[in-house]
Write a protein that holds these residues in place. Structure first.
Motif, short mmCIF file in Angstrom:
data_model
loop_
_atom_site.label_atom_id
_atom_site.label_comp_id
_atom_site.label_asym_id
_atom_site.label_seq_id
_atom_site.Cartn_x
_atom_site.Cartn_y
_atom_site.Cartn_z
N LEU A 162 -1.08 -2.65 -1.92
CA LEU A 162 -1.94 -2.75 -0.74
C LEU A 162 -1.71 -1.58 0.21
CD1 LEU A 162 -1.75 -6.58 -0.05
CD2 LEU A 162 -3.69 -5.28 -0.93
N ILE A 163 -0.45 -1.22 0.41
CA ILE A 163 -0.13 -0.08 1.28
C ILE A 163 -0.67 1.22 0.68
CG2 ILE A 163 1.77 1.34 2.18
CD1 ILE A 163 3.35 -1.31 2.50
N VAL A 181 -7.43 5.13 1.11
CA VAL A 181 -8.70 5.01 1.83
C VAL A 181 -8.68 5.82 3.12
CG1 VAL A 181 -10.18 3.38 3.09
CG2 VAL A 181 -9.36 2.82 0.80
N LEU A 182 -7.57 5.76 3.86
CA LEU A 182 -7.46 6.53 5.10
C LEU A 182 -7.52 8.04 4.84
CD1 LEU A 182 -4.78 4.44 7.03
CD2 LEU A 182 -7.23 4.60 7.51
N GLY A 236 -3.16 1.58 -1.42
CA GLY A 236 -4.62 1.56 -1.33
C GLY A 236 -5.11 1.90 0.06
N ALA A 237 -4.44 1.35 1.07
CA ALA A 237 -4.82 1.64 2.46
C ALA A 237 -4.62 3.11 2.79
CB ALA A 237 -4.02 0.76 3.42
N VAL A 238 -3.52 3.68 2.35
CA VAL A 238 -3.26 5.11 2.60
C VAL A 238 -4.31 5.96 1.90
CG1 VAL A 238 -1.63 6.99 2.12
CG2 VAL A 238 -0.80 4.83 3.06
#
Length: 64
Positions: free
Chosen positions: A45-46, A52-53, A48-50
């Motif tokens: 999850l971390i 996307v950002l 994936g978030a990085v």
């Protein structure tokens, strides 16, 4: 506490290699035998978030 931290860092490394798609099968199997599933989910999850950002940042740079 340091063992949990090291397994989470190992999970982050495993997720990073998975995003790149460059990994030997033996290294993958070794990592999976040492990490916890909850750490792997959190690391995914971390990661994936990085990702996307970073994509949003690249688009904003390209359109500015």
């Amino acid at each position: 506490m340091t063992e949990a931290r090291s397994t989470f860092l190992r999970s982050m490394r495993t997720v990073a290699w998975a995003f790149l798609g460059l990994r030997k099968r033996s290294g993958h199997d070794e990592d999976l035998s040492h990490i916890r599933p909850s750490h792997l989910i959190a690391a995914g999850l971390i990661g994936g978030a990085v990702f996307v950002l970073l994509l949003i940042g690249a688009v904003r740079l390209a359109t500015a």
